[in-house]
Design a protein around this motif. Structure first.
Motif, PDB file in Angstrom:
ATOM      1  N   ASP A  30     -11.803   7.095  -4.806  1.00  0.00           N
ATOM      2  CA  ASP A  30     -10.555   5.973  -4.882  1.00  0.00           C
ATOM      3  C   ASP A  30     -10.687   5.314  -6.121  1.00  0.00           C
ATOM      4  O   ASP A  30      -9.687   5.185  -6.877  1.00  0.00           O
ATOM      5  CB  ASP A  30     -10.558   5.244  -3.799  1.00  0.00           C
ATOM      6  CG  ASP A  30     -10.298   5.781  -2.398  1.00  0.00           C
ATOM      7  OD1 ASP A  30      -9.412   6.971  -2.494  1.00  0.00           O
ATOM      8  OD2 ASP A  30     -10.744   5.501  -1.204  1.00  0.00           O
ATOM      9  N   ARG A  69     -11.537  -6.028  -0.845  1.00  0.00           N
ATOM     10  CA  ARG A  69     -10.981  -4.553  -0.512  1.00  0.00           C
ATOM     11  C   ARG A  69     -12.301  -3.749  -0.264  1.00  0.00           C
ATOM     12  O   ARG A  69     -12.517  -2.945   0.442  1.00  0.00           O
ATOM     13  CB  ARG A  69     -10.465  -3.888  -1.700  1.00  0.00           C
ATOM     14  CG  ARG A  69     -10.136  -2.499  -1.578  1.00  0.00           C
ATOM     15  CD  ARG A  69      -9.225  -1.953  -2.858  1.00  0.00           C
ATOM     16  NE  ARG A  69     -10.371  -1.838  -3.767  1.00  0.00           N
ATOM     17  CZ  ARG A  69     -11.059  -0.640  -3.816  1.00  0.00           C
ATOM     18  NH1 ARG A  69     -11.081   0.302  -2.973  1.00  0.00           N
ATOM     19  NH2 ARG A  69     -12.064  -0.498  -4.909  1.00  0.00           N
ATOM     20  N   LYS A  88      -4.726  -1.621  -7.360  1.00  0.00           N
ATOM     21  CA  LYS A  88      -5.620  -2.098  -6.326  1.00  0.00           C
ATOM     22  C   LYS A  88      -4.988  -2.704  -4.874  1.00  0.00           C
ATOM     23  O   LYS A  88      -5.487  -2.564  -3.867  1.00  0.00           O
ATOM     24  CB  LYS A  88      -6.657  -3.139  -6.745  1.00  0.00           C
ATOM     25  CG  LYS A  88      -7.855  -2.540  -7.902  1.00  0.00           C
ATOM     26  CD  LYS A  88      -8.444  -1.495  -7.332  1.00  0.00           C
ATOM     27  CE  LYS A  88      -9.210  -0.605  -8.309  1.00  0.00           C
ATOM     28  NZ  LYS A  88     -10.239  -1.182  -8.973  1.00  0.00           N
ATOM     29  N   LEU A 132      -4.015   0.394  -3.032  1.00  0.00           N
ATOM     30  CA  LEU A 132      -5.149   0.990  -2.504  1.00  0.00           C
ATOM     31  C   LEU A 132      -5.542   0.324  -1.311  1.00  0.00           C
ATOM     32  O   LEU A 132      -5.949   0.739  -0.542  1.00  0.00           O
ATOM     33  CB  LEU A 132      -6.232   1.160  -3.663  1.00  0.00           C
ATOM     34  CG  LEU A 132      -7.543   1.992  -3.357  1.00  0.00           C
ATOM     35  CD1 LEU A 132      -7.234   3.346  -3.126  1.00  0.00           C
ATOM     36  CD2 LEU A 132      -8.547   2.006  -4.400  1.00  0.00           C
ATOM     37  N   GLY A 187      -6.998   4.705   0.795  1.00  0.00           N
ATOM     38  CA  GLY A 187      -7.334   5.556  -0.162  1.00  0.00           C
ATOM     39  C   GLY A 187      -7.301   7.006   0.483  1.00  0.00           C
ATOM     40  O   GLY A 187      -6.623   7.194   1.211  1.00  0.00           O
ATOM     41  N   LEU A 216      -0.946   7.853  -5.443  1.00  0.00           N
ATOM     42  CA  LEU A 216      -1.165   7.045  -4.386  1.00  0.00           C
ATOM     43  C   LEU A 216       0.176   7.102  -3.513  1.00  0.00           C
ATOM     44  O   LEU A 216       0.339   7.333  -2.609  1.00  0.00           O
ATOM     45  CB  LEU A 216      -1.976   5.842  -4.228  1.00  0.00           C
ATOM     46  CG  LEU A 216      -3.325   5.478  -4.328  1.00  0.00           C
ATOM     47  CD1 LEU A 216      -3.578   3.925  -4.431  1.00  0.00           C
ATOM     48  CD2 LEU A 216      -3.485   5.878  -2.784  1.00  0.00           C
TER      49      LEU A 216
END
Length: 783
Positions: A15, A172, A233, A236, A241, A529
């Motif tokens: 990821d 995260r 981010k 994500l 991911g 993504l």
């Protein structure tokens, strides 16, 4: 560099890069002095409060009390005081490096402080400040008036975005040693970013709005690298991911009653090895001897091997190719590597002298992917068989085999054994039924997932978001020439005073190249993504994004990106490791020299550049898969030699996606191209999934009719518009809404009239009713 010089790259796709590397890429080297400024702002305030104690020595209650005091300081009117407090908070998020002895301690305290800051409501406070800064018209107008924009124009924005990025990235990333309250915090934060309260827009949408505002020229001072990194981010973190996607796909197939996936694609790609072409005469001969032992009748293939060596000089010569194309393609030598004329002359006499090796050859057991068959493939096969043996067809009937010979029965049985029904197929079928029977099927139940909420929020400005991202990607691509009309993406890397010495110029040059690489990395990752999550959520959401990317020239843009020396891009050393965060905060900086800057680090390749290349290839695959019109764009833009050059990178995952792109266009490249590129054809056979009945290596595909291309895109667009209007346009006066036809109830309804109506209703009657002549003949005519 050819594949002769390129070793196998030990690269593990994921990821994102390692935690430290991802934090380091937030800062440009020109921002390094600001780390000291943040520390001073914190220590001046902290010294007055802590009476000689260090941050690490305070207990949790004292740390909370101090952070709450800092957050109160964000409420002041004075802009400079607010900035100093924000810098002190940024120093906490950066890991109070002044009190740390090594890089590990800095990263540990950065995580610890990020969770502490989040629990006390720092993210929400900074979000309000960010909204204020975005709407700051004074900063926008002063930036527009300046001839050259520098770091100083975006100071406040950079501080705010840095704190938010550090919080998102630190929270995260999961660790096994995380305490339970941190895990709770992580889930709460994810929910907060995914499901906005009080009908607000998702945080990701605010960042998309910043991107479009920057690209429109209204806010040229926005620090785009930080915005894009934070946006990536956030997506994500909220959407999940690649491994989370795989788990969601498995779960969704179970819910729809579909059979499980034939294999774990992430695991298959991790186990795949890069194609290692013969690089010298000895290896070539050994390979030929192995082939001869494996099968008796291998002599024609041996001959083909030597043919390949000579034909590699002209890899893209199809039947219609002109002389200019052949000359252009001389630079390309594809997967076989570049061998100069001296080496080629040496190959021929060396061959007979070699003895076959004594060790046994271990051939791979089977192919890496299970073959797949679509319902459409079975229908096409039966249609052709019925036309041949019976003389008529039965439409979409795949069960009736009367009148067909036994081998056809066996073929159909084999095809059905490998039949694969995708989630997209089910979604398209459901959509057709909802369009056909809107009344009887009623309202569709739409699950409120983070992906669904994001798509709904993005829907009406989605074309602008895609165009803006591609504009920035074009400006950051190494193959782009500087044009007057292109956007300036260097506003958050150029210092106020331009470099004077050669050393400063070299440092800034490395910084600018690194800045561009990080922008390419973040855009490629966030686009991939979005495509993958939208495809899983609903196929028409994916198709809507894909179509706007195609309309915004994403396909030629990615091909332009790859039309460079891709090996030098992947092995580029645009980083100065001693200046990377957190190393620069705890180590004494050695004196930089021109020689040390030129030497760079000792890494075999640049992780972010290889990651970007794979992401862009995956995006290109997603845009072109099963779309003949877009496949023809690859052919028209002469992508074959560009893609073959990318095969020089000996990394299995990258080679797989290049081979997929070559496979879909092979049938259009002509017999001569296929004949000259037998090694590439073999690599496609070995590495890419087989589709039964897919004659990719030949030129007689029934779907390859050029007159259908325009219709294909138009039909797709009509389906997407029907889906969007059915699911997201909810007009109040719908034609399906019940109508009151009773005269008494309609006249008996009480209407709320405005106060001034009572004063002017006589005038209104006179003007609108009595003074207007009634045209009886027209009224009778319409009856």
């Amino acid at each position: 560099q050819g594949s002769v010089d390129c070793p196998n790259l030990e690269f593990e796709y994921g990821d994102a890069d390692g935690h430290g590397a991802e934090l380091a890429e937030l800062y440009s080297y020109t921002e390094e002095p600001e780390l000291g400024t943040n520390r001073r702002c914190f220590e001046e305030d902290f010294r007055a409060q802590a009476q000689g104690r260090r941050w690490l020595e305070l207990d949790e209650a004292q740390q909370k009390a101090y952070v709450m005091r800092l957050l109160d300081g964000l409420e002041v009117v004075d802009r400079d005081k607010r900035l100093r407090v924000a810098r002190a908070i940024l120093y906490l998020a950066q890991g109070v490096f002044g009190d740390c002895a090594n890089e590990g301690d800095v990263l540990h305290w950065s995580r610890h402080n990020s969770f502490l800051l989040y629990r006390l409501g720092t993210f929400t406070a900074f979000l309000e400040l960010l909204n204020m800064e975005i709407d700051n018209s004074q900063a926008c107008s002063s930036a527009l008036r300046k001839p050259a924009i520098s770091l100083a124009d975006s100071t406040e924005l950079r501080v705010l975005l840095s704190v938010m990025y550090l919080m998102v990235e630190n929270i995260r990333v999961e660790r096994e040693t995380d305490p339970p309250e941190w895990k709770t915090c992580r889930e709460t934060f994810r929910m907060e970013l995914s499901f906005p309260v009080h009908a607000e827009e998702p945080f990701a949408l605010l960042l998309f709005t910043m991107v479009t505002k920057f690209c429109s020229g209204h806010a040229p001072h926005f620090p785009m690298k930080k915005v894009l990194l934070l946006l990536w981010k956030v997506l994500l973190f909220t959407l999940g991911g690649f491994e989370a996607l795989q788990a969601m796909q498995v779960r969704k197939r179970e819910e729809l009653g579909l059979p499980p996936l034939p294999e774990d694609s992430i695991q298959v790609m991790r186990n795949m090895r890069a194609a290692s072409p013969p690089t010298c005469s000895i290896e070539l001969t050994e390979q030929q001897q192995q082939q001869k032992r494996g099968h008796r009748s291998r002599r024609p293939l041996m001959k083909q091997d030597s043919l390949d060596i000579y034909n590699e000089r002209d890899p893209f010569k199809n039947d219609e190719a002109g002389v200019d194309e052949e000359e252009n393609d001389d630079v390309d030598s594809g997967i076989e590597g570049e061998l100069d004329l001296m080496e080629r002359d040496a190959l021929i006499p060396a061959m007979p002298a070699q003895r076959p090796p004594i060790e046994r050859v271990s051939f791979p057991k089977g192919l890496p992917w299970a073959p797949k068959v679509r319902q459409k493939d079975i229908e096409h096969f039966l249609e052709a068989s019925r036309n041949k043996f019976i003389g008529f067809t039965l439409g979409q009937d795949t069960e009736t085999l009367i009148g067909l010979p036994r081998p056809i029965h066996e073929s159909v049985k084999t095809l059905k054994q490998h039949k694969y029904v995708s989630i997209s197929d089910v979604q398209i079928k459901n959509e057709e039924e909802l369009e056909r029977c809107p009344m009887s099927l009623g309202e569709e139940e739409v699950q409120e997932t983070p992906c669904e909420i994001l798509y709904r929020a993005m829907l009406y400005n989605l074309p602008q978001y895609m165009i803006a991202l591609l504009k920035i990607l074009l400006a950051a691509a190494p193959t782009s020439k500087a044009k007057t009309d292109s956007i300036n993406i260097l506003a958050d890397v150029l210092p106020e005073e331009m470099p004077i010495t050669v050393l400063q110029s070299m440092k800034l040059g490395i910084d600018v190249n690194r800045h561009k690489e990080i922008i390419v990395k973040s855009i490629s990752a966030l686009l991939l993504l979005l495509l993958k999550h939208f495809k899983l959520n609903h196929i028409y959401q994916f198709e809507y994004v894909s179509q706007h990317l195609v309309f915004a020239n994403c396909i030629p843009l990615i091909l332009k990106f790859f039309n460079q020396n891709i090996m030098s891009y992947i092995t580029a050393k645009n980083s100065i490791s001693v200046l990377d965060y957190p190393r620069c905060t705890v180590c004494d900086l050695p004196e930089l020299t021109a020689e040390s800057l030129e030497a760079g680090d000792n890494n075999q390749f640049c992780w972010r550049n290889l990651f970007s290349c794979i992401n862009l290839l995956r995006i290109l695959n997603k845009l072109t898969k099963w779309k003949h019109s877009r496949t023809m764009m690859l052919v028209v833009f002469k992508s074959a030699p560009i893609l073959k050059r990318a095969l020089k990178v000996k990394q299995a995952m990258m080679q797989l996606y290049v081979l997929k792109l070559l496979k879909i266009q092979t049938k259009y490249l002509g017999r001569q191209w296929r004949k000259s590129n037998m090694k590439t054809m073999s690599a496609i056979y070995q590495k890419v999934r087989h589709r039964m009945n897919d004659d990719w290596a030949y030129g007689n595909d029934i779907d390859a009719r050029p007159w259908d291309f325009q219709a294909e895109e138009c039909t797709l667009r009509a389906n997407i518009e029907a889906f969007n209007s059915r699911r997201y346009d909810k007009p109040q006066d719908s034609e399906f809404a019940p109508v009151d036809n009773c005269l008494q109830s309609v006249l008996g309804q009480r209407l709320e009239l405005p106060e001034d109506f009572h004063y002017s209703y006589e005038l209104w009657l006179e003007r609108e009713v009595f003074s207007q002549p009634i045209r009886w003949e027209e009224l009778l005519h319409y009856q």
